[in-house]
Design a protein around this motif. Structure first.
Motif, PDB file in Angstrom:
ATOM      1  N   LEU A  34       0.820  -1.214   0.000  1.00 48.83           N
ATOM      2  CA  LEU A  34       0.000   0.000   0.000  1.00 48.83           C
ATOM      3  C   LEU A  34       0.852   1.261   0.000  1.00 48.83           C
ATOM      4  CD1 LEU A  34      -3.005  -0.717   2.411  1.00 48.83           C
ATOM      5  CD2 LEU A  34      -3.025  -0.488  -0.079  1.00 48.83           C
ATOM      6  N   VAL A  35       2.019   1.210   0.651  1.00 48.61           N
ATOM      7  CA  VAL A  35       2.913   2.371   0.615  1.00 48.61           C
ATOM      8  C   VAL A  35       3.347   2.641  -0.829  1.00 48.61           C
ATOM      9  CG1 VAL A  35       5.132   3.292   1.387  1.00 48.61           C
ATOM     10  CG2 VAL A  35       3.723   1.993   2.974  1.00 48.61           C
ATOM     11  N   GLY A  36       3.735   1.572  -1.531  1.00 51.02           N
ATOM     12  CA  GLY A  36       4.107   1.739  -2.937  1.00 51.02           C
ATOM     13  C   GLY A  36       2.941   2.218  -3.784  1.00 51.02           C
ATOM     14  N   ASP A  37       1.732   1.698  -3.517  1.00 54.54           N
ATOM     15  CA  ASP A  37       0.546   2.140  -4.259  1.00 54.54           C
ATOM     16  C   ASP A  37       0.294   3.625  -4.067  1.00 54.54           C
ATOM     17  OD1 ASP A  37       0.136  -0.391  -5.205  1.00 54.54           O
ATOM     18  OD2 ASP A  37      -1.472  -0.876  -3.799  1.00 54.54           O
ATOM     19  N   ALA A  38       0.374   4.072  -2.806  1.00 58.64           N
ATOM     20  CA  ALA A  38       0.120   5.485  -2.513  1.00 58.64           C
ATOM     21  C   ALA A  38       1.162   6.375  -3.191  1.00 58.64           C
ATOM     22  CB  ALA A  38       0.109   5.713  -1.007  1.00 58.64           C
ATOM     23  N   ALA A  39       2.404   5.924  -3.172  1.00 57.46           N
ATOM     24  CA  ALA A  39       3.457   6.700  -3.824  1.00 57.46           C
ATOM     25  C   ALA A  39       3.223   6.789  -5.335  1.00 57.46           C
ATOM     26  CB  ALA A  39       4.822   6.077  -3.530  1.00 57.46           C
ATOM     27  N   LEU A  40       2.847   5.664  -5.937  1.00 58.28           N
ATOM     28  CA  LEU A  40       2.610   5.661  -7.381  1.00 58.28           C
ATOM     29  C   LEU A  40       1.375   6.489  -7.736  1.00 58.28           C
ATOM     30  CD1 LEU A  40       3.395   4.761 -10.178  1.00 58.28           C
ATOM     31  CD2 LEU A  40       2.108   2.644  -9.814  1.00 58.28           C
ATOM     32  N   HIS A  41       0.332   6.434  -6.928  1.00 57.94           N
ATOM     33  CA  HIS A  41      -0.863   7.225  -7.197  1.00 57.94           C
ATOM     34  C   HIS A  41      -0.554   8.716  -7.135  1.00 57.94           C
ATOM     35  CE1 HIS A  41      -3.891   3.789  -6.155  1.00 57.94           C
ATOM     36  NE2 HIS A  41      -3.229   3.587  -7.278  1.00 57.94           N
ATOM     37  N   PHE A  42       0.293   9.108  -6.193  1.00 63.67           N
ATOM     38  CA  PHE A  42       0.705  10.514  -6.146  1.00 63.67           C
ATOM     39  C   PHE A  42       1.474  10.867  -7.420  1.00 63.67           C
ATOM     40  CE2 PHE A  42       3.849  13.792  -5.419  1.00 63.67           C
ATOM     41  CZ  PHE A  42       3.117  14.793  -4.802  1.00 63.67           C
ATOM     42  N   ALA A  43       2.409  10.010  -7.798  1.00 61.88           N
ATOM     43  CA  ALA A  43       3.204  10.278  -9.002  1.00 61.88           C
ATOM     44  C   ALA A  43       2.328  10.300 -10.249  1.00 61.88           C
ATOM     45  CB  ALA A  43       4.302   9.217  -9.141  1.00 61.88           C
ATOM     46  N   LEU A  44       1.347   9.413 -10.303  1.00 61.89           N
ATOM     47  CA  LEU A  44       0.443   9.371 -11.447  1.00 61.89           C
ATOM     48  C   LEU A  44      -0.386  10.654 -11.527  1.00 61.89           C
ATOM     49  CD1 LEU A  44      -0.549   7.433 -13.726  1.00 61.89           C
ATOM     50  CD2 LEU A  44      -2.372   6.737 -12.150  1.00 61.89           C
ATOM     51  N   GLY A  45      -0.912  11.099 -10.386  1.00 64.85           N
ATOM     52  CA  GLY A  45      -1.673  12.347 -10.363  1.00 64.85           C
ATOM     53  C   GLY A  45      -0.823  13.548 -10.727  1.00 64.85           C
ATOM     54  N   TRP A  46       0.419  13.548 -10.285  1.00 60.84           N
ATOM     55  CA  TRP A  46       1.327  14.650 -10.607  1.00 60.84           C
ATOM     56  C   TRP A  46       1.626  14.689 -12.104  1.00 60.84           C
ATOM     57  CZ3 TRP A  46       2.921  18.811  -8.024  1.00 60.84           C
ATOM     58  CH2 TRP A  46       4.005  19.529  -8.547  1.00 60.84           C
ATOM     59  N   ALA A  47       1.875  13.515 -12.671  1.00 58.47           N
ATOM     60  CA  ALA A  47       2.151  13.452 -14.108  1.00 58.47           C
ATOM     61  C   ALA A  47       0.924  13.878 -14.913  1.00 58.47           C
ATOM     62  CB  ALA A  47       2.581  12.039 -14.491  1.00 58.47           C
ATOM     63  N   GLY A 174      13.154  12.850  -7.702  1.00 62.31           N
ATOM     64  CA  GLY A 174      14.440  12.235  -7.997  1.00 62.31           C
ATOM     65  C   GLY A 174      14.463  11.312  -9.188  1.00 62.31           C
ATOM     66  N   ALA A 175      13.342  10.590  -9.421  1.00 64.48           N
ATOM     67  CA  ALA A 175      13.356   9.565 -10.481  1.00 64.48           C
ATOM     68  C   ALA A 175      12.114   9.590 -11.357  1.00 64.48           C
ATOM     69  CB  ALA A 175      13.499   8.182  -9.845  1.00 64.48           C
ATOM     70  N   GLY A 176      11.194  10.493 -11.109  1.00 67.11           N
ATOM     71  CA  GLY A 176      10.014  10.611 -11.941  1.00 67.11           C
ATOM     72  C   GLY A 176       9.028   9.466 -11.743  1.00 67.11           C
ATOM     73  N   LEU A 177       8.069   9.371 -12.655  1.00 71.28           N
ATOM     74  CA  LEU A 177       7.051   8.325 -12.584  1.00 71.28           C
ATOM     75  C   LEU A 177       7.675   6.938 -12.675  1.00 71.28           C
ATOM     76  CD1 LEU A 177       4.020   7.578 -12.556  1.00 71.28           C
ATOM     77  CD2 LEU A 177       4.038   7.804 -15.042  1.00 71.28           C
ATOM     78  N   SER A 178       8.739   6.811 -13.427  1.00 69.25           N
ATOM     79  CA  SER A 178       9.403   5.517 -13.582  1.00 69.25           C
ATOM     80  C   SER A 178       9.916   4.995 -12.246  1.00 69.25           C
ATOM     81  CB  SER A 178      10.558   5.645 -14.583  1.00 69.25           C
ATOM     82  OG  SER A 178      11.212   4.405 -14.753  1.00 69.25           O
ATOM     83  N   GLY A 179      10.526   5.868 -11.447  1.00 70.58           N
ATOM     84  CA  GLY A 179      11.033   5.448 -10.148  1.00 70.58           C
ATOM     85  C   GLY A 179       9.921   5.029  -9.204  1.00 70.58           C
TER      86      GLY A 179
END
Length: 427
Positions: A34-47, A174-179
């Protein structure tokens, strides 16, 4: 006969046996994911926000729409083929998808079509994954341990939510959506490893193979609609979701803007709600729910309503943060009681289908409430919208307290598979 699996027992203090190691491993793996999911969802929304508001809204819709459409089918499939098998399949699908996203984002950037396509996959997999994972506590712990197990699950979810967004911001910088996608892939790999080892203990895990999926969906809806406890609990969930869920996420930023407080206080208001929910979940994990678990579920929205009333009248950011903490405490109290109540009340062969209905009523209520409250806040002011949420929360709690099915439901002390008993004759 008790088709919902809620039994009558004698009164005695509940046992405090330790939670099974298999459940703790499953919990650790899923919370890390879930931590990874939340991080990716933030990155997805930012992108997505880089392409404008319409694209950002389209990406969010691409997640919620297929999830809502396929939820009932996902529950029927989970009961037919087994929750563990569905989780393993979902983890494999998402592991492949996020790795593909990491590569594509590195090579192609973040074009809108790619973000929308990824969101559709996430929403579709969620529709099958969420009912299965929601049923796992019942399959891994005894009935007497279910409330504490689910409270610990909620506490872990709150910690993951609090950590995920800041982690996503760091990864994006630091690494964008890919990271962010690569970090999420690690989480899915961890859950996959855990699920390969964990074996559910519930004896009746599958619905009849001769039954079609459409008939399975209809049977799940019919089971919930005809059972007095499940019916009342799902209606209470819908009312509470409409009044409580949009209050901080939607109206909190609007309140900060209209009051001239700025983005910092808006973030603290959201953090206050999360802290209140986390504290309540930790208390419930340590002490267990109220003995009258149906009453506890009904009192949660009332407590949250008191916080919403305070938020509507808050003159300063500090007062708003304190009020949001009360909202979170009430929301957490509701979740820590309604979750085990619904899961314990479902027949063994309907666990995933009842969980899909629980998720569906929340999603539909939230979709309607977000639009209605957004319109109302624009027309009458955000403080009036918050006050209306407080009224709805009180009404939801009062309705639950007036329900004989919920009011008479108690926590059972014996070591059975359900952990709850109904007042009066068996249903």
């Amino acid at each position: 006969m008790a088709p919902t699996g809620i039994t009558e027992t004698t009164d005695s203090p509940p046992s405090r046996t330790a939670l099974p190691r298999s459940y703790l491993y499953w919990l650790a793996g899923t919370r890390a994911s879930l931590v990874g999911d939340a991080a990716l969802h933030f990155a997805l929304g930012w992108a997505a926000s880089a392409h404008g508001g319409r694209t950002a809204a389209l990406v969010l819709t691409a997640i919620t729409l297929p999830r809502t459409v396929f939820l009932l089918l996902g529950g029927a499939v989970g009961d037919r083929f087994g929750a563990r098998r569905m989780m393993i399949t979902g983890d494999v699908a998402m592991l492949v998808t996020v790795l593909a996203l990491a590569v594509a984002a590195r090579l192609c950037g973040t074009p809108p079509w790619m973000l929308v396509g990824f969101a559709v996959v996430v929403g579709t997999v969620d529709a099958f994954y969420l009912p299965a994972t929601g049923s796992m506590p019942r399959r891994l712990v005894s009935g007497e341990q279910l409330p504490r197990a689910m409270a610990l699950q909620q506490a872990g979810g709150q910690v993951a939510a609090l950590l995920g967004a800041p982690l996503g911001a760091v990864l994006v910088a630091g690494a964008g959506l890919s990271g962010a996608a690569l970090v999420d892939a690690v989480g899915f790999a961890a859950v996959l490893a855990v699920m390969w080892w964990v074996r559910p203990t519930a004896g009746a895990e599958r619905s009849p193979r001769a039954e079609s999926l459409l008939a399975g969906i209809a049977d799940g809806v019919r089971t919930a609609a005809t059972d007095p406890v499940l019916r009342a609990a799902l209606l209470l969930t819908a009312a509470a979701a409409a009044g409580l869920l949009p209050a901080i996420a939607l109206l909190g930023p609007l309140l900060a803007r209209s009051s001239g407080w700025g983005p910092g206080p808006a973030g603290l208001v959201a953090a206050g709600q999360g802290a209140g929910m986390l504290l309540t979940a930790l208390v419930a994990a340590r002490l267990g729910p109220m003995r009258r678990i149906g009453v506890g579920a009904s009192l949660g929205p009332v407590l949250a309503a008191a916080g919403l009333a305070g938020l509507a009248a808050a003159p300063t950011p500090a007062a708003a943060v304190a009020a949001a903490g009360v909202v979170g405490a009430g929301s957490g109290m509701f979740a820590c009681h309604i979750g085990p109540l619904v899961l314990a009340g479902a027949p063994d062969t309907h666990l995933s289908r009842i969980q899909s209905l629980l998720t569906l009523v929340q999603s539909l209520a939230l979709v309607v409430a977000n639009n209605v409250l957004g319109w109302f806040a624009h027309e009458a002011g955000v403080r009036s919208a918050l006050a209306s949420c407080a009224v709805l929360g009180c009404a939801a709690g009062a309705t639950g307290l007036a329900s004989p099915a919920l009011r008479g439901l108690r926590r059972a002390p014996e070591k059975d598979r359900t952990g709850f008993r109904r007042k009066g004759p068996h249903h």
